[in-house]
Write a protein that holds these residues in place. Structure first.
Motif: not given
Ligand code: UT7
Length: 332
Positions: A17-40
């Motif tokens: 499983v690759l979570t939004n929090h994992d991605l926060e460590k890889m690129v300039e992003t946030s769990d909040k942005w991903i969830l709000e803009r995509t639902g993922i």
């Protein structure tokens, strides 16, 4: 013409499983942005030994089991995919061999972006309807992580891996009623593979806003075309047709796209707010966009969870690279 039913569904997702929090460590992003803009919230990622072949094999094996047929009953195998590596020979032949299907059956891959499953289902439908084959297997399997650039925040937060499959068989009752397939080759570069770095590895590149704008209209059009192929139905008739639909299984690319397509249809047809939205089957939170797998995977899960049942009328609708779009109207 013969009736063609879906007699079994199956799916497979990798364990990792690759979570939004994992991605926060890889690129300039946030769990909040991903969830709000995509639902993922999270997506599944295949390990290095897993491919579209191994995932597709598991999904089809499960579909065969649910269909309660013998694997040698299958007379044709169609695999919708975009990520066979090496590109040829096909993933379909490899899956047929791993599952020890009948030796002389035809098999092929079909590449139509994320609409690959809708296109493949429409192909299978034709071969059964015409009477040429009785039993056809259709798989959607993709390892998008292999072509995702994990330095590009515009794309890497969206994609995941997985597979889904169905078995089609000639029967007495109405099953796949109609398919509609469309394309927009003039926008083919909105979703593209581009070389990056010295080793020339090719990654997905996307004009997200362009794809978004295309997707909502294309999905709405395909839903209308499978219900009203001639485009002659009055608003009243269209409302009645949509009211008979029990569920819509859309390609899981972005929850906002799914909701916009539903709103677009509600206003076009004159249905109250939420009337079509509430029929949408949504699994994107757990899996992201896993391309050709997304529709058969969501269909299989909806079946397992009892959200869809035998006898329900459903629309499977997608869009993707190409650009392509399409839908299948199915009595389960
Ligand atoms: O199977 C088909 C495959 N493709 C798709 O389905 C993609 C369709 N498109 C989409 O789903 C959406 O367009 C995206 C999710 C890709 C983007 O959402 P959006 O609401 O269209 O955002 P945007 O492109 O308008 O970008 C808004 C802002 C930008 O910053 P500025 O220019 O406003 O300063 C982006 O740089 O959000 C920024 N951004 C991000 N921020 C945090 C883009 N990606 C990210 C990110 N994290 N991962």
């Amino acid at each position: 013409m013969h009736h063609v039913g879906i007699i079994g569904t199956g799916s497979y997702v990798p364990e990792k499983v690759l979570t939004n929090h994992d991605l926060e460590k890889m690129v300039e992003t946030s769990d909040k942005w991903i969830l709000e803009r995509t639902g993922i919230r999270e997506r599944r990622i295949a390990d290095e030994n897993e491919t579209n072949v191994t995932m597709g094999r598991h999904a089809l094996e499960r579909a065969i089991k649910k269909a309660r047929i013998d694997r040698t009953d299958i007379e044709m195998l169609i695999v919708g995919t975009n990520t066979t590596d090496p590109t040829w020979p096909s993933a379909a032949g490899h899956i047929a061999q791993l599952l020890n299907l009948r030796k002389n059956i035809p098999f092929f891959d079909l590449q139509a972006g994320c609409t690959g499953f809708n296109y493949s289902l429409a192909m299978g439908e034709q071969f059964v309807k015409s009477g040429q084959y009785k039993t056809v297997a259709v798989v959607g399997s993709d390892k998008l992580s292999a072509i995702t650039d994990y330095e590009d925040r515009n794309t890497c937060v969206l994609f995941g891996d997985g597979a889904g499959a169905v078995v089609l068989q000639r029967g007495d009752k109405e099953g796949i009623i109609r398919s509609h397939l469309g394309g927009a080759y003039q926008s083919r570069l909105a979703l593209d593979l581009r070389k990056k770095g010295e080793n020339g590895h090719r990654f997905m590149w996307m004009d997200g806003r362009k794809v978004y704008a295309f997707a909502k209209g294309a999905m709405a059009e395909s839903c209308l075309r499978v219900l009203d192929p001639g485009g002659m139905a009055s608003k009243e008739d269209l409302c009645a047709l949509f009211n008979r639909v029990d569920g819509i299984v859309p390609h899981q690319a972005n929850v906002r796209i799914i909701h916009s397509a539903a709103e677009h249809l509600e206003s076009k047809v004159g249905l109250p707010d939420g009337a079509i939205k509430k029929k949408m089957i949504i699994t994107i939170e757990k899996y992201g966009n896993n391309s050709t797998a997304s529709i058969p995977l969501a269909l299989d899960e909806a079946f397992q969870e009892g959200r869809l049942r035998k006898g329900n009328l459903v629309i499977l609708v997608g869009f993707g690279a190409g650009l392509t779009y399409g839908a299948n109207l199915v009595r389960l």
